[in-house]
Enzyme design. Structure first.
Site, PDB file in Angstrom:
ATOM      1  CE  LYS A  23      10.140 -11.880  -6.672  1.00 35.84           C
ATOM      2  NZ  LYS A  23      10.561 -11.338  -7.976  1.00 35.84           N
ATOM      3  CB  THR A  68      13.867  -9.715  -6.113  1.00 42.29           C
ATOM      4  OG1 THR A  68      13.415  -9.691  -7.466  1.00 42.29           O
ATOM      5  CG2 THR A  68      14.454  -8.369  -5.738  1.00 42.29           C
ATOM      6  CG  HIS A 263     -18.569   6.236  12.900  1.00 40.48           C
ATOM      7  ND1 HIS A 263     -18.369   6.442  14.244  1.00 40.48           N
ATOM      8  CD2 HIS A 263     -17.589   6.927  12.259  1.00 40.48           C
ATOM      9  CE1 HIS A 263     -17.323   7.227  14.419  1.00 40.48           C
ATOM     10  NE2 HIS A 263     -16.830   7.530  13.227  1.00 40.48           N
TER      11      HIS A 263
END
EC number: 1.7.3.3
Length: 303
Positions: A23, A68, A263
C-alpha cells in the site's frame, strides 16, 4: 469457495526476479499531547511486502495475501500503539510487525516521508499547539529488512530548493562542433537537492543526523555568510557536501546526491534599447542538467 485458475501454471522459460505488493501513500497525523503542549508528526507511508510463495502469481491463489487494506490499517494502528518518535523508528516498527506476525513474509520495505511542519515561534517563545508548513527540505527514510536479517536504514532530504546569485562559474569544459555554451566566470546557481544516505547502525539520533546533513548541504552550497564560497561546477559542490558529511558524521556509511542544474538566463533587452546586466533573468524549468554521485567509506587497508 475460491477458484484457482491453472491455465498457465509455471512457465519453465521464465523465472521471477523479484516480487512485491503493498500500500502506497498511507497518510497519518499523529498528535502527542503533554498537557497543553502538543507535538505532531504527519507522514505518508508506503509498504511493500514479499511473500515466500508465488502461488498468487502462478495460480491466482490468494490465500497468503495480506490485503493492502489490512496493511493500511496496520500503519494506522502502529501509529496509535507505538507513536511516531521519528520516521526511521516508525518504519522499523512496521517492518518488524510484518516479519514477526507472518512467517510467510520474507521481506518488508517501508518508505516514509514527513510533512515539514514547524512550531510557531516568536521572540524565542514557542507556541504550544500551532504549526506552520515550511517546505525547506522534506525528511524521508527507507527501511528494508529481510527475514532473519537486520534492517537496512536510509534517510534523506528532498525538495530542498536553493539559489545563489554569484560565486559560481563553469569554465574549461570540453568543446566540439556542437558546443554553443559560452564559458562563464559568474552565474546564478540554483538546484533542488536530493540527498540519501545509509546508516552503519540503528542506535543513532536520526533527527539530529538529518539536521546535521541539511546544515552541511547549506554550508557547502552557500559558503560563509559574508562572502560565500566559489563553486567551479555542480560536481565539485556535490562532492564537497559528501566529503564533509562523511568526515563529520561517522554514523553514515555512504551517501547519494542528485543536483539538477536549474537554469536562469539573462534576458536580451538590446532590441528595446536597454542593457540588461544580469539583473532580469528568465527561469527555465527544462531542459536542465542533472548531476549525480554516490560515495562510500573506503575499507581500511589490510597492509
Amino acid at each position: 469457495m475460491a477458484h484457482y485458475h491453472d491455465n498457465y501454471g509455471k512457465n519453465d522459460e521464465v523465472e521471477f526476479v523479484r516480487t512485491g505488493y503493498g500500500k502506497d501513500m498511507v497518510k497519518v497525523l499523529h498528535i502527542q499531547r503533554d498537557g497543553k503542549y502538543h507535538s505532531i508528526k504527519e507522514v505518508a507511508t508506503s509498504v511493500q511486502l514479499t511473500l515466500r510463495s508465488k502461488k498468487d502469481y502462478l495460480h491466482g491463489d490468494n490465500s497468503d495475501i495480506i490485503p493492502t487494506d489490512t496493511i493500511k490499517n496496520t500503519v494506522h494502528v502502529l501509529a496509535k500503539l507505538r507513536g511516531i518518535r521519528n520516521i526511521e523508528t516508525f518504519a522499523m516498527n512496521i517492518c518488524e510487525h510484518f516479519l514477526s506476525s507472518f512467517n510467510h513474509v520474507t521481506r518488508a520495505h517501508v518508505y516514509v516521508e514527513e510533512v515539514p511542519w514547524k512550531r510557531f515561534e516568536k521572540n524565542g517563545i514557542k507556541h504550544v499547539h500551532a504549526f506552520i508548513h515550511t517546505p525547506t527540505g522534506t525528511h524521508f527514510c527507507e527501511v528494508e529488512q529481510m527475514r532473519n536479517g537486520p534492517p537496512v536504514i536510509h534517510s534523506g532530504i528532498k525538495d530542498l530548493k536553493v539559489l545563489k546569485t554569484t560565486q559560481s562559474g563553469f569554465e574549461g569544459f570540453l568543446k566540439d562542433q556542437f558546443t554553443t555554451l559560452p564559458e562563464v566566470k559568474d552565474r546564478c546557481f540554483a538546484t533542488q537537492v536530493y540527498c540519501k544516505w545509509r546508516y552503519q547502525r540503528r542506535d543513532v539520533d536520526f533527527e539530529a543526523i538529518w539536521g546535521a546533513v541539511r546544515d552541511i548541504v547549506l554550508q557547502k552550497f552557500a559558503g560563509p555568510y559574508d562572502k560565500g564560497e566559489y563553486s567551479p561546477s555542480v560536481q565539485k559542490t556535490l562532492y564537497d557536501i559528501q566529503v564533509l558529511s562523511l568526515s563529520q558524521l561517522p554514523e553514515i556509511e555512504d551517501m547519494e546526491i542528485s543536483l539538477p542544474n536549474i537554469h536562469y538566463f539573462n534576458i536580451d533587452m538590446s532590441k528595446m534599447g536597454l542593457i540588461n546586466k544580469e539583473e532580469v533573468l528568465l527561469p527555465l524549468d527544462n531542459p536542465y542538467g542533472k548531476i549525480t554521485g554516490t560515495v562510500k567509506r573506503k575499507l581500511p587497508s589490510r597492509l
